[in-house]
Enzyme design. Structure first.
Site, PDB file in Angstrom:
ATOM      1  N   HIS A 169     -43.502  26.101  35.166  1.00  0.00           N
ATOM      2  CA  HIS A 169     -42.634  24.916  35.112  1.00  0.00           C
ATOM      3  C   HIS A 169     -41.644  25.033  33.956  1.00  0.00           C
ATOM      4  CE1 HIS A 169     -41.823  20.458  35.315  1.00  0.00           C
ATOM      5  NE2 HIS A 169     -41.496  20.709  34.055  1.00  0.00           N
ATOM      6  N   GLU A 170     -42.153  25.387  32.782  1.00  0.00           N
ATOM      7  CA  GLU A 170     -41.274  25.473  31.618  1.00  0.00           C
ATOM      8  C   GLU A 170     -40.225  26.574  31.774  1.00  0.00           C
ATOM      9  OE1 GLU A 170     -41.160  23.150  29.649  1.00  0.00           O
ATOM     10  OE2 GLU A 170     -43.015  22.243  30.337  1.00  0.00           O
TER      11      GLU A 170
ATOM     12  N   HIS B 287     -37.177  25.862  33.823  1.00  0.00           N
ATOM     13  CA  HIS B 287     -36.075  25.125  33.193  1.00  0.00           C
ATOM     14  C   HIS B 287     -35.003  26.093  32.705  1.00  0.00           C
ATOM     15  CE1 HIS B 287     -37.422  21.059  33.426  1.00  0.00           C
ATOM     16  NE2 HIS B 287     -38.570  21.309  32.826  1.00  0.00           N
TER      17      HIS B 287
END
EC number: 3.4.24.-
Length: 635
Positions: free
Chosen positions: A429-430, A433
């Site tokens: 998820h990170e 980004h």
């Protein structure tokens, strides 16, 4: 992340400070100033491939050997009175589409919110384009000069208005050599010396204002603050760059410790994506968790510099095998295992994304691009067990050529506490980004997910990739997935709704966006739409459960899972700066048209239309319009 709302897993992200998912009020960290209130409000448009083909004017642009000339002529044709410059980060994607990025200028100064991206197809013709150029009345030429005292005062205003954790009372601005910017010295609290330059920016009323763009890296946030150049006190907008031998690890496909056991992997890198392996930058060999793609370590003291000296394991024979126990109450006791896990997951994801098209030209994260295009010097600083917070994680993405930071925190929702580096969904998820920030608007423009809707989609893309990657062989479209269940210690995870194709389990549709003013719940809706598209394409093409895709002779993934991931990635590169749900949907449909000739249009449209983003869906910032209709003849 102290004086304002931080973007993180468990908090609500500010403009590009991104993080792991969060479930509404749980785990929320608040600051005195809410950065979401300063998000830029800039109208954008996207003209998709179908609209381009239907426009009698655009095809008249002469096809030329130089696609850059075609792109530049289009911008001049669409906006004949505008001044603009070509940004230097253009490239050709793996789907054969060339991407060119333009910045609007007024009186010789950049309009920071004025972006125009042109996509040129393999045939040399305009494929699609996006536009956020300012079209209103231009202000008179400024009488203000690039004054050192004004630049320093702008920093002081940013610090005061945003309650930044730094001191600027003695700030002094010094002209930056070879640039029209100022470096501001005699400050404390920032990771590096702040910078300021005069630009134009649209204010909340849609007017063009002369402003000082003040750049401050304060560890938890990396901000561009636009301070009015006339009165020196009003802040018009804020952009935040903040929404890895042998390794004993939870292997790729195991999302968290509940799903499997740790194993020892030998040389798991992909030579096509990491030509130097994971422990070399092409000039130096490393015997620690350092390489061309990342630098992993603990950061218990929440330090903001000196990363090379941070604690990390060292192994002369590159055997990164360390004990880890779920019952251990002292997380520092298994720090080396945590570093190794974060290094492995991040490098493996780097390699997969490279295979799907997020390569050096597209702005990926590497120290040495080895002549493959783009700007090097930007491996990821991977902080595990970061002391800057708990129950959170975030990823700070500056423009191409500057290293981003991933900060993985300890979660205290369970006993013993849990280390987020062992939750692959959080790590992916990170990292995603960074993917969405670099692709949207071009690698050199990291501020193109700064509106509330585009910032929400940033969270959605991150959830989508984390979910697609953890699909299991036995999964079907009836399989539901939470986000962050293990790290939170709650089977519901940290999103409002599970990712599900059931409208009973997850009833969200496009107009539900109207009720939210925070990015994570908006992202939950966007990722729910992508989950529908994912299963439609899996049902059509099957599912490859291997760690990387197979491609046909035309570079198209042969299965539905990786095809969806590829189309979503390509769509990011096509869409305009600060896209809406509607323009991002169109960009994904155009991505399929560019890659496959549009052979999956029916399945993609069905996925979006099921949740209200059909042919008649309309964007309005406060009152969106649902549509469950398909375009005529698409299926």
């Amino acid at each position: 992340m102290r004086a304002f709302l931080l973007a993180s897993l468990a908090s609500l992200p500010a403009v590009n400070v991104y993080a792991h998912p969060t479930h509404n009020s749980r785990g929320l960290t608040r600051r005195a100033v809410d950065l979401d209130a300063f998000r830029p409000k800039v109208p954008t448009s996207y003209t998709n491939a179908t609209a381009v083909q239907a426009d009698p004017e655009i095809p008249t642009l002469a096809r030329r050997a130089d696609p850059e000339q075609v792109a530049s002529e289009l911008v001049a044709k669409i906006l004949p009175d505008a001044q603009f410059r070509l940004v230097s980060d253009h490239y050709v994607g793996t789907n054969g589409v060339a991407h060119f990025y333009y910045k609007q200028t007024v009186h010789g100064l950049d309009v920071d919110s004025g972006d125009f991206n042109v996509n040129i197809g393999k045939d040399g013709n305009v494929f699609s384009f996006g536009n956020s150029f300012y079209k209103g009345k231009l202000p008179a030429a400024p009488t203000l000069k690039r004054d050192t005292e004004a630049a320093a005062n702008a920093l002081r205003s940013a610090v005061n208005v945003l309650s930044l954790p730094m001191s600027a009372e003695s700030a002094t601005a010094v002209p930056k050599e070879g640039s029209d910017a100022f470096t501001i010295t005699q400050t404390s609290g920032a990771v590096k010396e702040p910078e300021a330059r005069l630009v134009y920016v649209q204010d909340a009323s849609g007017n063009l204002k002369l402003a000082w763009r003040v750049e401050t890296d304060i560890q938890s946030n990396w901000l561009l603050t636009y301070v009015d150049a006339e009165d020196g006190s009003q802040v018009h907008a804020v952009v935040d760059y903040a929404a890895e031998a042998t390794y004993e690890v939870y292997p790729w496909g195991i999302s968290d410790p509940t799903e499997g056991e740790r194993v020892v992997l030998t040389d798991p890198f992909d030579r096509q994506a990491s030509e130097f392996g994971w422990h070399s930058d092409g000039t130096t060999e490393f015997n620690t968790t350092r390489g061309n793609n990342g630098l992993a370590h603990t950061n218990w003291e929440n330090l903001s510099s000196g990363y090379l000296n941070f604690p990390r394991p060292s192994s002369a024979d590159l055997k990164f095998e360390y004990p880890y126990s779920l019952e251990e109450t002292d997380y520092k006791a298994y720090a080396n295992a945590s570093i190794t896990q974060l290094y492995y997951t991040s490098n493996a994801y780097h390699d997969l994304l490279h295979t799907l098209g997020f390569n050096e030209r597209a702005g990926n994260f590497e120290i040495n691009n080895n002549g493959a295009g783009g700007r090097g010097g930007d491996l990821v600083y991977l902080n595990t067990q970061d002391g800057g917070g708990v129950n959170n994680a975030n990823f700070l993405t500056p423009p191409d050529g500057q290293p981003p930071r991933m900060r993985m925190f300890i979660w205290t929702k369970t006993s013993p506490s849990r280390d987020s580096s062992f939750d692959a969904g959080v790590v992916i998820h990170e990292y995603t980004h960074g993917l969405s920030s670099r692709l949207t608007g071009g690698p050199a423009n990291a501020g193109c997910l700064s509106s509330i809707e585009s910032g929400g989609m940033g969270e959605g893309w991150s959830d989508f990739y984390a979910t697609a990657i953890r699909l299991k062989p036995a999964d079907t479209r009836a399989t539901d997935y939470p986000m962050g269940a293990w790290i939170e210690g709650d089977s519901r995870g940290i999103r409002n709704f599970l990712y599900s194709t059931s409208m009973e389990t997850n009833p969200q549709v496009y107009t539900n966006v109207d009720q939210y003013i925070r990015v994570h719940p908006i992202g939950n809706i966007w990722a729910s739409m992508l989950y529908e598209v994912l299963w439609n394409l899996i049902d059509k093409h099957g599912k490859n459960d291997a760690a990387k895709p197979d491609f046909d002779a035309n570079g198209v993934p042969t299965d539905g899972k990786y095809l969806t991931m590829k189309l979503v990635l390509d769509g990011m590169a096509l869409q305009p700066c600060n896209p809406t749900f509607v323009s991002a949907r169109d960009a994904i449909i155009d991505a399929d048209k560019a890659l496959t000739g549009g052979s999956n249009a029916c399945e993609i449209w069905r996925g979006f239309a099921k949740r209200g983003l059909g042919a008649g869906a309309r964007y309005d910032p406060t009152t969106r319009t649902d549509s469950f209709e398909l375009p005529e003849g698409v299926c």
